[in-house]
Design a protein around this motif. Sequence first.
Motif, short mmCIF file in Angstrom:
data_model
loop_
_atom_site.label_atom_id
_atom_site.label_comp_id
_atom_site.label_asym_id
_atom_site.label_seq_id
_atom_site.Cartn_x
_atom_site.Cartn_y
_atom_site.Cartn_z
N GLU A 73 0.53 -1.66 -0.44
CA GLU A 73 -0.04 0.17 -0.14
C GLU A 73 1.08 1.30 0.03
O GLU A 73 0.66 2.26 -0.74
CB GLU A 73 -0.77 0.03 0.83
CG GLU A 73 -1.76 1.09 1.52
CD GLU A 73 -3.32 1.34 -0.18
OE1 GLU A 73 -3.60 2.37 0.30
OE2 GLU A 73 -3.06 0.21 -0.51
N ARG A 105 -4.27 -3.83 -5.69
CA ARG A 105 -3.96 -3.58 -3.80
C ARG A 105 -4.13 -5.11 -3.95
O ARG A 105 -4.41 -6.05 -4.44
CB ARG A 105 -5.30 -2.80 -3.81
CG ARG A 105 -4.90 -1.11 -3.88
CD ARG A 105 -5.50 -0.38 -2.67
NE ARG A 105 -5.23 0.70 -2.49
CZ ARG A 105 -5.12 1.67 -3.38
NH1 ARG A 105 -5.63 1.64 -4.34
NH2 ARG A 105 -4.90 3.13 -2.97
N ARG A 147 -8.25 -0.09 0.54
CA ARG A 147 -7.33 1.06 0.97
C ARG A 147 -8.59 1.43 1.97
O ARG A 147 -9.10 1.12 2.10
CB ARG A 147 -7.79 1.87 -0.84
CG ARG A 147 -9.26 1.80 -0.84
CD ARG A 147 -9.26 2.69 -2.46
NE ARG A 147 -10.38 2.86 -2.70
CZ ARG A 147 -11.64 3.53 -2.23
NH1 ARG A 147 -11.10 4.54 -1.60
NH2 ARG A 147 -11.86 3.30 -2.62
N SER A 202 -11.94 -1.49 -3.46
CA SER A 202 -10.00 -1.74 -3.70
C SER A 202 -9.97 -1.90 -5.15
O SER A 202 -8.72 -2.14 -5.45
CB SER A 202 -9.35 -1.96 -2.39
OG SER A 202 -9.90 -1.44 -1.19
#
Length: 331
Positions: free
Chosen positions: A206, A228, A232, A302
């Motif tokens: 991240e 990802r 997030r 995400s």
Amino acid sequence: MSAPAVTAPSANVHEFTTELTVRQRSTPVEGVVVLDLAHPADEELPRWGPGAHIDLMLDDGVTRQYSLCGDPRDAGVWRIGVLLETHSRGGSQYVHEKLHEGATVRVRGPRNHFPLVDALHYKFVAGGIGITPISAMIEAVQRAGGDWTLLYGGRTRASMAFAEDLAERYPSRVTLWPQDERGLLDLKSLLEKPQDNTLVYCCGPEPLLAAMEQQCAHWPSGVLHIERFAPRAQSAEETAEALDHFEVVCQRSGASFEIGPEQSVLEVLEESDIPILGSCYEGVCGTCEAKVLEGIPAHRDSVLTDAERASCEVMMPCVSRSRTERLVLDL
């Protein structure tokens, strides 16, 4: 035997699921195992494209997603690379300890929310095990005669899977950046000046993704593509726009449900036996993607791009909610 057709991500409950065997296992660097998964009867596996991932449905009840990093042209094998996480929730530890050659594992997919889009030029950036989807993209672009560069960072050179092979094969295109030797990745120099007909692809932890978003803020919208591993952080605006109470209508099932502030849409649907698949329950994998027929979702996933969120055509019911009092889904 011909392979089953690969469904679109939103097809949900119709995805290919089967038991596969670990045909080969290797350890390219410390802390990473690479598994070649094959059908026990040597049947062909569904085709996939760079950026796709599969679910491993492990015996301990854990389901985890891993990017495919082999050759999409090989229908006999799916290859994944798995990092042993220091604070593993069980998935990577199980893979490292249990999935040796000859072992079987239940697999679902493939699914692709990180597709390689056609472009004249590519800038690839990978952090740690984020090299797995990026490596498949590189090979695809190279075969097509495209122009590309890779900036690949990791804690140490010894921890960077596929690094030596990539650097040896493409010395003019690959820059290795071990943090203990060179510090943090120099993203500013790489992305300081927007370039025409260029797409930027990044996968990694991240902090790297957040830095990439910051450095690409002055590039044209849609240039940066990221994947990802973890959810997030939600902005205050995203949190405020979601209603505490709203109705979800499942158009095909003919059922409707009231969703409260402490409930997720996916949990309510699963408890009511609405046909829908779930996996990560964190808005990361895209397994539960549902088509939106009416209403405006409050996106908290995400996975979707800004353009996909703005279109309001699909949502991830494991984490996303509603901005309207009524939400109609194609379920």
